[in-house]
Design a protein around this motif. Sequence first.
Motif, PDB file in Angstrom:
ATOM      1  N   GLY A   1     -31.552 -12.578  19.251  1.00  0.00           N
ATOM      2  CA  GLY A   1     -30.254 -11.964  19.059  1.00  0.00           C
ATOM      3  C   GLY A   1     -30.000 -11.670  17.597  1.00  0.00           C
ATOM      4  O   GLY A   1     -30.840 -11.960  16.732  1.00  0.00           O
ATOM      5  N   PRO A   2     -28.849 -11.097  17.261  1.00  0.00           N
ATOM      6  CA  PRO A   2     -28.531 -10.754  15.870  1.00  0.00           C
ATOM      7  C   PRO A   2     -28.580 -11.979  14.958  1.00  0.00           C
ATOM      8  O   PRO A   2     -27.986 -13.014  15.264  1.00  0.00           O
TER       9      PRO A   2
ATOM     10  N   LEU B   1     -27.855 -12.905  25.542  1.00  0.00           N
ATOM     11  CA  LEU B   1     -28.033 -11.464  25.382  1.00  0.00           C
ATOM     12  C   LEU B   1     -27.707 -10.683  26.654  1.00  0.00           C
ATOM     13  O   LEU B   1     -27.457  -9.481  26.596  1.00  0.00           O
TER      14      LEU B   1
ATOM     15  N   THR C   1     -28.192  -1.332  21.554  1.00  0.00           N
ATOM     16  CA  THR C   1     -26.787  -1.525  21.195  1.00  0.00           C
ATOM     17  C   THR C   1     -26.123  -2.643  21.991  1.00  0.00           C
ATOM     18  O   THR C   1     -25.541  -3.566  21.419  1.00  0.00           O
ATOM     19  N   GLU C   2     -26.239  -2.577  23.322  1.00  0.00           N
ATOM     20  CA  GLU C   2     -25.541  -3.558  24.153  1.00  0.00           C
ATOM     21  C   GLU C   2     -26.194  -4.937  24.091  1.00  0.00           C
ATOM     22  O   GLU C   2     -25.502  -5.955  23.960  1.00  0.00           O
TER      23      GLU C   2
ATOM     24  N   ASP D   1     -29.607   2.836  24.465  1.00  0.00           N
ATOM     25  CA  ASP D   1     -28.275   2.289  24.200  1.00  0.00           C
ATOM     26  C   ASP D   1     -28.128   0.886  24.788  1.00  0.00           C
ATOM     27  O   ASP D   1     -27.548  -0.007  24.161  1.00  0.00           O
TER      28      ASP D   1
ATOM     29  N   LYS E   1     -29.230  -6.016  22.068  1.00  0.00           N
ATOM     30  CA  LYS E   1     -29.651  -6.483  20.745  1.00  0.00           C
ATOM     31  C   LYS E   1     -28.555  -6.365  19.685  1.00  0.00           C
ATOM     32  O   LYS E   1     -28.632  -6.996  18.634  1.00  0.00           O
ATOM     33  N   LYS E   2     -27.569  -5.505  19.956  1.00  0.00           N
ATOM     34  CA  LYS E   2     -26.460  -5.286  19.019  1.00  0.00           C
ATOM     35  C   LYS E   2     -26.964  -4.844  17.641  1.00  0.00           C
ATOM     36  O   LYS E   2     -26.472  -5.281  16.601  1.00  0.00           O
ATOM     37  N   ARG E   3     -27.949  -3.960  17.672  1.00  0.00           N
ATOM     38  CA  ARG E   3     -28.498  -3.406  16.439  1.00  0.00           C
ATOM     39  C   ARG E   3     -27.789  -2.103  16.085  1.00  0.00           C
ATOM     40  O   ARG E   3     -27.114  -1.495  16.909  1.00  0.00           O
ATOM     41  N   GLU E   4     -28.002  -1.661  14.860  1.00  0.00           N
ATOM     42  CA  GLU E   4     -27.368  -0.445  14.369  1.00  0.00           C
ATOM     43  C   GLU E   4     -27.919   0.787  15.096  1.00  0.00           C
ATOM     44  O   GLU E   4     -29.077   0.820  15.500  1.00  0.00           O
ATOM     45  N   TRP E   5     -27.099   1.818  15.203  1.00  0.00           N
ATOM     46  CA  TRP E   5     -27.426   3.016  15.977  1.00  0.00           C
ATOM     47  C   TRP E   5     -28.632   3.781  15.445  1.00  0.00           C
ATOM     48  O   TRP E   5     -29.262   4.544  16.173  1.00  0.00           O
TER      49      TRP E   5
END
Length: 567
Positions: free
Chosen positions: A524-525, A543, A426-427, A422, A429-433
């Motif tokens: 990053g995204p 990041l 998520t925190e 997570d 890389k802010k990628r999808e779950w």
Amino acid sequence: MKTLISKEKDIVGIWGIQDGSGNPQPGWTEYFPTHDHSFCIIDSNGNVKNSIELERLTRVKHDHRLSKYIESFNKYLPEDFIVVSVNHLAGTSFISENALWRIENNPFEISDLITPTKVYVNRKEREGYICSHELAHIGSMLPFVGEFKENSLLIHIDGLASDSCFSVFQFKNGEIKYLHHGWEPLLVTQLFGFNDLTCGMLGLDENHRLATPGRLMGYSSYGKYSKKIREWLNKNNWYKEYWKNPNTIFPDIKKEFGKDIKGFDLKEHFFMDIARVCQQEFEDIVIPLIEKYQKETGSEYLYFSGGCALNINLNTKLFDSKKFKEVYVPPCCSDTGLALGAASIIQMLRGGKMEVHSPFICNIGVEKKKIPKLSKNTIEEIVDRLSKKEVMGVCIGYSESGPRALGHRSILAIPTSKDMYDKVNTEIKKREWYRPLAPIITEDLAEEVFPNSTETDLSKYMLSNFNISKKWIDKIPAVVHIDKTARAQVIGEKNKELEPIYAILKRMWDKYEIPCLINTSFNGPGEPIVHTDEDAIRSATKLGLDFVLIDNKIVDIKANGKKQGII
């Protein structure tokens, strides 16, 4: 067609065809999109002297504007050289922003392999050739294998090349022989980018289609195959042009399946099943095509390239089938490797040898960076901080060729708890779950944790899935995908380019009995992988990484990077 190619000149490879749309974002579909432009120079001995994927310098993901930047690479050009350019359905000719580079159109057949053409660089005519998009994909393997093994099948599959999405060659008796090109798998290759339903379902718009393949592949693992869904999608042409009439699909779902769905919700199992059906349809079309030509030719080895070779599930099934003695996929199998592939083909066709390279060859802009020898104190500090759940970035040596971070431009963390997934995915890389994180592991531990991972070349470049030993599934949950597999990268002690990472992994095991680390790309995204030290510090700060290894220095991101003498 036999062409007499000069043997002593360096070879300059370029992939830079403009798509004509005028759209600043790569991924536009209406005008035969081009993306991931690149440039390289290979010397007469088969060494990659210079190489770059344009996005790394411009910081624009999938950048397709080589014509704007190529003149800045003139300083790398030797006194005399050959130019080879990769063509595309969008066109063959190329002209730089100030017209200092000009490559003229010269139509040819893919079966010709290459064709001579007029090339002018700095207003001087140079020996020049055009290489088909198809064959350039095949050639992108040569810098990493040196040469093709006798009696090998050479296959490219992607969304769009020069006159196909699927091409077949054979290497036999020391020569490349053209066999076939066509559009047979077009519908299923387009499910992974040029299909409105899959893009829309994943929350992407038409300017971000190139993000579809990895997301759809990861998401598909959560679904179950449904023959009924497959028949429904096929009957409706897979809703390929869903965006033209977006109000039809949800009433269709209610009519066909009795589900009152109002919009795309990726936690809804029905959409997971659609993704699984797409992945299965892709495999069901592509694998028989490859096996057909294997049977016809009796080829013993498979060299597979093109964007579709990034499909990990497909690669795994090709390897597991044992139809071939080995399956090879280059780290830059997408369009990122086209310039490299075309130059390598010229080197091969003129009778030259290719040296075997690591994937760490993107050196333009970072020429002074070296592989560091880490001190014991540095290694100790790194493993201690990682054990405390800190997350680090790595920026050492030259950067990786291709879209995977393989240890020189990576984010590393321990995989020992779900909260580390997570934190990183998520925190940070802010990628999808639903997207998995991959592990990196040393060769001596790989078989214990990921059985069979040392038996294939694919594990060098994170290009295959492996089952995880039952003993380890609960101990490294951050890298365990929903299907209990992991896309492991295996590194050996003799790999000098990865000596610092090997040392960190070895000490992590010796001191904490943690066998592997999370390894994900340092970006990053919506950003390309970092390239320079400055990119690394800037991205790490944005990041929220704890620290970065810049060559042999640990840079604490919570401190001021300027005080460390890096910026």
